[in-house]
Scaffold this motif. Structure first.
Motif, short mmCIF file in Angstrom:
data_model
loop_
_atom_site.label_atom_id
_atom_site.label_comp_id
_atom_site.label_asym_id
_atom_site.label_seq_id
_atom_site.Cartn_x
_atom_site.Cartn_y
_atom_site.Cartn_z
N PRO A 127 129.28 81.00 -94.78
CA PRO A 127 128.78 79.62 -94.90
C PRO A 127 129.64 78.68 -94.09
O PRO A 127 130.81 78.93 -93.83
N GLY A 128 129.05 77.58 -93.65
CA GLY A 128 129.83 76.57 -92.97
C GLY A 128 129.78 76.64 -91.46
O GLY A 128 130.56 75.97 -90.78
N GLY A 129 128.88 77.44 -90.89
CA GLY A 129 128.76 77.52 -89.45
C GLY A 129 128.25 76.25 -88.80
O GLY A 129 128.19 76.16 -87.58
N TRP A 130 127.92 75.25 -89.60
CA TRP A 130 127.44 73.97 -89.07
C TRP A 130 128.56 72.92 -89.06
O TRP A 130 128.34 71.78 -88.71
N TYR A 131 129.77 73.32 -89.46
CA TYR A 131 130.92 72.41 -89.37
C TYR A 131 131.60 72.62 -88.02
O TYR A 131 131.70 73.74 -87.52
N HIS A 132 132.13 71.52 -87.46
CA HIS A 132 132.64 71.64 -86.09
C HIS A 132 133.69 70.57 -85.78
O HIS A 132 133.43 69.38 -85.93
N ASP A 133 134.87 71.00 -85.39
CA ASP A 133 135.85 70.19 -84.68
C ASP A 133 136.19 68.89 -85.42
O ASP A 133 135.73 67.80 -85.05
N TYR A 134 137.04 69.01 -86.45
CA TYR A 134 137.43 67.86 -87.26
C TYR A 134 138.89 67.48 -87.01
O TYR A 134 139.74 68.34 -86.73
N ILE A 135 139.20 66.20 -87.12
CA ILE A 135 140.56 65.70 -87.15
C ILE A 135 140.93 65.53 -88.62
O ILE A 135 140.25 64.78 -89.35
N VAL A 136 141.98 66.22 -89.08
CA VAL A 136 142.30 66.31 -90.50
C VAL A 136 143.71 65.77 -90.74
O VAL A 136 144.65 66.13 -90.01
N TYR A 137 143.87 64.96 -91.78
CA TYR A 137 145.19 64.44 -92.12
C TYR A 137 145.92 65.40 -93.05
O TYR A 137 145.41 65.79 -94.10
N HIS A 138 147.14 65.79 -92.63
CA HIS A 138 148.01 66.66 -93.42
C HIS A 138 149.15 65.82 -93.96
O HIS A 138 150.08 65.46 -93.24
N GLU A 139 149.08 65.51 -95.25
CA GLU A 139 150.06 64.61 -95.85
C GLU A 139 151.48 65.19 -95.81
O GLU A 139 152.46 64.46 -95.59
N ASP A 140 151.61 66.51 -96.01
CA ASP A 140 152.93 67.11 -96.02
C ASP A 140 153.61 67.03 -94.65
O ASP A 140 154.85 67.01 -94.56
N GLU A 141 152.81 66.97 -93.59
CA GLU A 141 153.36 66.85 -92.24
C GLU A 141 153.35 65.41 -91.75
O GLU A 141 153.96 65.10 -90.70
N GLY A 142 152.65 64.57 -92.46
CA GLY A 142 152.58 63.17 -92.07
C GLY A 142 151.87 62.93 -90.76
O GLY A 142 152.18 61.96 -90.04
N GLU A 143 150.90 63.78 -90.44
CA GLU A 143 150.19 63.60 -89.17
C GLU A 143 148.78 64.18 -89.24
O GLU A 143 148.43 64.94 -90.17
N TRP A 144 148.00 63.82 -88.24
CA TRP A 144 146.63 64.32 -88.09
C TRP A 144 146.65 65.58 -87.23
O TRP A 144 147.39 65.66 -86.24
N VAL A 145 145.82 66.57 -87.61
CA VAL A 145 145.77 67.87 -86.94
C VAL A 145 144.32 68.18 -86.60
O VAL A 145 143.43 67.97 -87.43
N TRP A 190 115.11 70.12 -74.30
CA TRP A 190 114.95 71.15 -75.33
C TRP A 190 115.02 70.54 -76.72
O TRP A 190 115.98 69.85 -77.06
N ARG A 191 113.99 70.79 -77.50
CA ARG A 191 113.97 70.40 -78.91
C ARG A 191 114.37 71.62 -79.76
O ARG A 191 114.14 72.75 -79.36
N ALA A 192 114.94 71.38 -80.93
CA ALA A 192 115.41 72.49 -81.75
C ALA A 192 115.38 72.12 -83.22
O ALA A 192 115.70 70.99 -83.59
N ASP A 193 115.01 73.08 -84.04
CA ASP A 193 115.02 72.93 -85.50
C ASP A 193 115.64 74.19 -86.09
O ASP A 193 115.04 75.26 -86.03
N GLY A 194 116.86 74.07 -86.61
CA GLY A 194 117.56 75.23 -87.14
C GLY A 194 117.89 75.08 -88.60
O GLY A 194 118.30 74.01 -89.06
N ARG A 195 117.73 76.17 -89.36
CA ARG A 195 117.99 76.16 -90.79
C ARG A 195 118.79 77.41 -91.17
O ARG A 195 118.44 78.52 -90.78
N TRP A 196 119.87 77.20 -91.92
CA TRP A 196 120.64 78.31 -92.48
C TRP A 196 120.30 78.44 -93.95
O TRP A 196 120.39 77.46 -94.70
N ASN A 197 119.89 79.64 -94.36
CA ASN A 197 119.50 79.84 -95.75
C ASN A 197 119.79 81.28 -96.16
O ASN A 197 119.40 82.22 -95.46
N ASP A 198 120.51 81.42 -97.26
CA ASP A 198 120.77 82.73 -97.85
C ASP A 198 121.34 83.72 -96.83
O ASP A 198 120.93 84.88 -96.75
N GLY A 199 122.30 83.26 -96.05
CA GLY A 199 123.01 84.15 -95.13
C GLY A 199 122.31 84.43 -93.83
O GLY A 199 122.71 85.35 -93.10
#
Length: 561
Positions: free
Chosen positions: A160-178, A417-426
């Motif tokens: 699951p989660g193949g639709w997540y992509h390229d995030y900037i994340v704050y790491h409090e223990d390091e005090g910086e964005w990764v 190109w038009r596209a309609d993609g759905r992820w369902n049950d693997g």
């Protein structure tokens, strides 16, 4: 195991004749492949599973009965290759996405003596940069009417989660964005502490009309060369930046991506990355259609807008003219990103990393349907309409995740190109379409009755390395065409997919085999390759040896410069 109700493709790869549709699409019946659907002596048990030994004991035909569509291997392929691939494809269908399947070839009486190869390591896929699966089955349906061509792809992708992509994340223990980009943590066989990223699932295609010499035989293999990014011997950012064509004074690139050998000087097969033909000659090549079309379904950067992205491969993998579906925002480890979510859309200006890691934000949150779901879900993507300047008092908290790629409405040829993609049950199910004649010079003109060189690929978990590719196929628009995969003619606005043939294609992990290696004396078939007298199908008929060879290059990480 119950098959889907849609028909399998015609069994035309045995040389038999197939009736053609009439010019108006006709009402020609869709029939099962020759030989019908004989019961297999190795039926799936009540739990719906088979084990490895069950599939290994099957005949190739019984293994083929486990597939959703007609197993599709070009008619020129040998009987031995077809038999071996049917077993591997059946195992992948029955055992699942973690099946390596190479062990199915150990009992092949026709296999050569392989005692010099260590298959145990290859079978388990324990190497850091090798995915745990080396073969995927891709189910393909193709249809067209008087205006448009449609593809429908279906493949198993249990993570699951193949639709997540390229995030900037704050790491409090390091005090910086990764930056959490690629690779994904779930793709490799073992756990890797540095695999913390998110990279979108994709399906891509290469399409040619016969103008690019060698493409019909080697497809994507002839677009990857010494110097290309993410391979041993890749050109450095400094080298590319200083290049008069690719670099800062012209294209403004920092890496080398796919290109066709014909865009370089020398013999047609020679492909030095830095010896590029003059722009005038490249423009002439584009005008006469001497390029490869490359559309993509991108599950994060385009799918929420219900578009694909459109590219063409010539001297570089160019995006088509116009504006595509995504932009890029700057960020800094200390100061964070330029923008965050509007708090009226996402309350704390960012989504939660824990929700991403556990796949809690659903995939089918399309922008045009936002009024139906915004009250219930935070979006996993960020649209340009939802951007506000970053405020650390709002969005700088541990695990705050903000997408680096804002989405937008595409324009021009980039929106073809038009596209309609759905992820369902693997499983992913993706429909892509475009006009037969887009009116744009950077698209190939498609016509009823035409036959095109074509091959798809599936990408998962990494930007360019972890993908599974097809061998070359012939795609025909019309059931009477001399092709491996035939598009069905239909009337109306959209295809009825239950009436369209399903083809099941084997996709393999290509490792680090590239055009530089294929045309070098280090490859024993380099002379017929240079003479355009052989195909990638002919290079290694045993997929077990093929995988061993490709992974051998991977293990050695040979610096081919």
């Amino acid at each position: 195991m119950t098959r889907e109700s849609r028909p399998k493709a015609d069994g035309h790869d045995d040389g038999g004749e197939v009736d053609a549709d009439g010019a108006d699409g006709g009402d020609t019946a869709v029939t099962e492949a020759d030989g019908g659907q004989a019961d297999s002596p190795h039926d799936v048990d009540s739990s719906g599973t088979l084990d490895f030994d069950d599939v290994k004991a099957m005949s190739p035909d019984d293994a083929a009965d486990l597939l959703k569509g007609e197993p599709t291997i070009p008619s020129g392929a040998s009987t031995m290759l077809r038999r071996r691939y049917l077993k591997a494809m059946g195992a992948t269908a029955a055992i699942g996405a973690t099946a390596g399947c190479l062990g199915l070839f150990t009992a092949d009486p026709d296999a050569p003596d392989d005692d010099d190869l260590d298959y145990a390591e290859i079978e388990e896929m324990t190497l850091d940069w090798v995915p745990k699966q080396i073969l995927k089955n891709l189910n393909v349906q193709v249809a067209f009417n008087s205006e448009s061509l449609y593809f429908r792809f279906n493949w198993e992708q249990p993570d699951p989660g193949g639709w997540y992509h390229d995030y900037i994340v704050y790491h409090e223990d390091e005090g910086e964005w990764v930056r959490h980009a690629s690779p994904d943590p779930w793709v490799a066989q073992d756990d890797h502490a540095d695999h913390i990223g998110f990279y979108e699932d994709r399906v891509t295609m290469l399409i040619g009309d016969g103008t690019v010499q060698g493409f019909e035989n080697f497809l994507g293999w002839m677009t990857v060369h010494m110097g290309v990014r993410d391979l041993p011997g890749e050109a450095t950012a400094e080298e590319v930046g200083d290049h008069p064509h690719l670099g800062d004074d012209n294209l403004g690139r920092s890496d080398v991506r796919k290109f066709i050998p014909q865009s370089r000087t020398g013999e047609w097969w020679e492909a030095p990355w830095d010896d590029i033909k003059p722009q005038e000659e490249l423009d002439e090549m584009l005008e006469r259609g001497e390029f490869i079309e490359l559309p993509m379904f991108r599950s994060h950067r385009a799918a929420p807008m219900k578009y694909g992205t459109d590219h063409h491969v010539l001297d570089y993998r160019h995006g088509d003219e116009g504006r595509d579906t995504f932009d890029t925002q700057d960020w800094d480890p200390e100061d964070g990103p330029e923008y965050m979510y509007d708090p009226e859309i996402v309350a704390d200006g960012a989504v939660d990393l824990d929700d991403l890691n556990n796949g809690r934000i659903p995939q089918d949150l399309f922008f045009e349907e936002r009024d139906d779901w915004l009250d219930e879900h935070d979006p996993y993507y960020i649209h340009e309409d939802w951007l506000v300047p970053f405020d650390p008092d709002v969005a700088e908290w541990d695990g705050a995740a903000i997408p680096r790629r804002p989405l937008r409405e595409p324009e021009g040829s980039a929106a073809d190109w038009r596209a309609d993609g759905r992820w369902n049950d693997g499983e992913w199910t993706v429909v892509m379409d475009r006009d037969l004649d887009t009116g744009h010079v950077d698209n190939i003109l498609l016509e009823e009755g035409g036959v095109y060189d074509w091959g798809p690929a599936v990408h998962h978990g990494f930007t360019s390395r972890w993908h599974w590719v097809a061998y070359p196929y012939k795609l025909g628009l019309g059931r009477g065409t001399d092709a491996d995969v035939r598009a069905r003619r239909f009337d109306g606005d959209e295809p009825d997919w239950d009436q369209v043939e399903t083809y099941t294609l084997p996709l393999i992990y290509p490792g680090q085999a590239d055009w530089t290696w294929l045309t070098s004396p280090r490859h024993r078939g380099y002379i017929p390759t240079r003479n355009a007298e052989m195909s990638i199908w002919d290079v290694h008929e045993n997929p077990r040896r093929m995988a061993a060879l490709l992974l051998g290059l991977e293990i050695g990480e040979e610096p081919r410069r």
